[in-house]
Design an enzyme around this catalytic site. Structure first.
Site, PDB file in Angstrom:
ATOM      1  N   HIS A  45     -12.648  57.670  49.854  1.00  0.00           N
ATOM      2  CA  HIS A  45     -13.126  57.453  51.225  1.00  0.00           C
ATOM      3  C   HIS A  45     -13.199  58.790  51.980  1.00  0.00           C
ATOM      4  O   HIS A  45     -14.167  59.069  52.685  1.00  0.00           O
ATOM      5  CB  HIS A  45     -12.164  56.547  51.998  1.00  0.00           C
ATOM      6  N   ASP A 158     -19.494  51.938  44.032  1.00  0.00           N
ATOM      7  CA  ASP A 158     -19.999  50.563  44.126  1.00  0.00           C
ATOM      8  C   ASP A 158     -21.524  50.603  43.999  1.00  0.00           C
ATOM      9  O   ASP A 158     -22.265  50.390  44.966  1.00  0.00           O
ATOM     10  CB  ASP A 158     -19.550  49.946  45.457  1.00  0.00           C
TER      11      ASP A 158
HETATM   12  P1  AMP Z   1     -14.195  50.045  50.405  1.00  0.00           P
HETATM   13  O1  AMP Z   1     -13.114  50.389  51.378  1.00  0.00           O
HETATM   14  O2  AMP Z   1     -13.684  49.758  49.021  1.00  0.00           O
HETATM   15  O3  AMP Z   1     -15.152  48.994  50.925  1.00  0.00           O
HETATM   16  O4  AMP Z   1     -15.070  51.365  50.218  1.00  0.00           O
HETATM   17  C1  AMP Z   1     -15.664  52.000  51.327  1.00  0.00           C
HETATM   18  C2  AMP Z   1     -16.648  53.022  50.812  1.00  0.00           C
HETATM   19  O5  AMP Z   1     -15.984  53.978  50.004  1.00  0.00           O
HETATM   20  C3  AMP Z   1     -17.726  52.374  49.923  1.00  0.00           C
HETATM   21  O6  AMP Z   1     -18.992  52.955  50.215  1.00  0.00           O
HETATM   22  C4  AMP Z   1     -17.249  52.723  48.541  1.00  0.00           C
HETATM   23  O7  AMP Z   1     -18.296  52.778  47.581  1.00  0.00           O
HETATM   24  C5  AMP Z   1     -16.630  54.087  48.754  1.00  0.00           C
HETATM   25  N1  AMP Z   1     -15.673  54.404  47.698  1.00  0.00           N
HETATM   26  C6  AMP Z   1     -14.713  53.585  47.191  1.00  0.00           C
HETATM   27  N2  AMP Z   1     -14.067  54.187  46.162  1.00  0.00           N
HETATM   28  C7  AMP Z   1     -14.649  55.412  46.014  1.00  0.00           C
HETATM   29  C8  AMP Z   1     -14.438  56.519  45.119  1.00  0.00           C
HETATM   30  N3  AMP Z   1     -13.499  56.474  44.174  1.00  0.00           N
HETATM   31  N4  AMP Z   1     -15.219  57.606  45.258  1.00  0.00           N
HETATM   32  C9  AMP Z   1     -16.176  57.668  46.216  1.00  0.00           C
HETATM   33  N5  AMP Z   1     -16.429  56.670  47.098  1.00  0.00           N
HETATM   34  C10 AMP Z   1     -15.671  55.553  47.002  1.00  0.00           C
END
Ligand code: AMP
Length: 301
Positions: A45, A158
């Protein structure tokens, strides 16, 4: 314009306030990037936030665990939440505004509209998690209409979500640009995810098999002579070694359609999902194909 130092972070909880703050930025001629999250923040994030700060003058981050995108048997209640830690992490990055929507304003009594997603949302995650992408598209559409950013930042982690939301932005004409940040990984290749914290030590030892499988598949594709079926087999051979996890899928698709890549595909996406008892993990790897392309290595007479 890149900014290195973090700035004081203001929090708002209503759509009226976030809109007012963003419009005030824009009235001063400042561009605004937006990073939506579900909290339980990690370096993945934070890297998106740093990239967002490099792409615009101001960065808005949202934290909202969206009930609509979790199925009935899924982990909405168990999804990790640690707001104090999230705030401390956000103080280290150049985020300007934290939007914490209140569930009662987000989904008031009588809320009855869904964004219907198309064919790109059908396979893989769409099949494994019915209704998931409709929930994602609905929450992100509502956030985008509230925040009105110039740039939306999403993570490659994702990949199908990126494809579904990219389609939605284009099809419905949301006036903004989509940018995608690369997946941030642990040293052993495991993609960072809020759900990793729930893995038992034994599951954590097996979790890097996802990335290892993707790399094995990519190696087959780069040989080109063996093509997509060989890549799938190579991925599954690695994943079979994960004794605690059940493989949901290990596939190769065209990143634009999420269907099997055609002969003209120049880049393909390898994806896998593994269900461990404590958490379901997903990962993917985009691969640029050598000139011959996938599945075209069959010897011709
Ligand atoms: P989430 O909190 O899981 O909904 O993720 C929020 C954003 O962070 C989304 O756009 C995810 O694709 C991105 N994200 C989650 N994990 C990663 C990672 N390991 N590397 C880069 N971006 C990520």
């Amino acid at each position: 314009m890149a900014r290195r130092r973090a700035r004081p972070l203001r929090s708002v909880t209503s759509f009226a306030r976030v809109r007012q703050a963003v419009r005030a930025f824009k009235a001063r001629g400042l561009s605004v990037a937006f990073v939506p999250t579900m909290g339980a923040l990690h370096a993945g994030h934070l890297s998106l936030i740093v990239r967002a700060a490099g792409s615009a003058d101001r960065v808005v981050v949202s934290i909202f665990v969206n009930p609509l995108q979790f199925g009935p048997g899924e982990d909405f209640r168990k999804y990790p939440r640690d707001f104090a830690r999230d705030r401390a992490l956000l103080a280290r990055v150049p985020a300007d505004l934290l939007f914490l929507p209140r569930p009662d304003e987000f989904y008031p009594e009588g809320f009855d509209t869904r964004v219907s997603v198309g064919r790109i949302a059908e396979p893989l995650e769409g099949r494994a998690r019915p209704g998931h992408f409709e929930g994602v598209a609905t929450v992100v559409a509502r956030l985008l209409l509230g925040v009105e950013p110039d740039i939306l930042w999403l993570g490659q982690k994702d990949a199908q979500q990126v494809a579904v939301l990219g389609r939605m932005i284009e099809d419905l004409g949301f006036p903004m640009t989509l940018r995608v940040g690369p997946t941030v990984r642990e040293r052993d290749g495991l993609a960072l995810s809020s759900r990793n914290a729930r893995l038992t030590p034994a599951e954590r030892r097996e979790a890097p098999f996802l990335h290892r499988a993707l790399r094995a598949g990519a190696a087959e594709l780069r040989k080109s002579a063996r093509g997509v079926p060989a890549a799938r087999r190579a991925m599954r051979a690695v994943l079979r070694k994960a004794r605690l996890g059940r493989v949901d899928y290990a596939e190769v698709v065209d990143p634009r359609t999420f269907r099997p890549p055609g002969a003209a595909a120049r880049t393909v996406l390898l994806l896998t999902a593994v269900r461990f008892p404590s958490a379901r993990l997903i990962d993917n790897l985009p691969v640029r194909l050598p000139a011959a392309g996938p599945g075209r290595g069959r010897r011709r007479a």
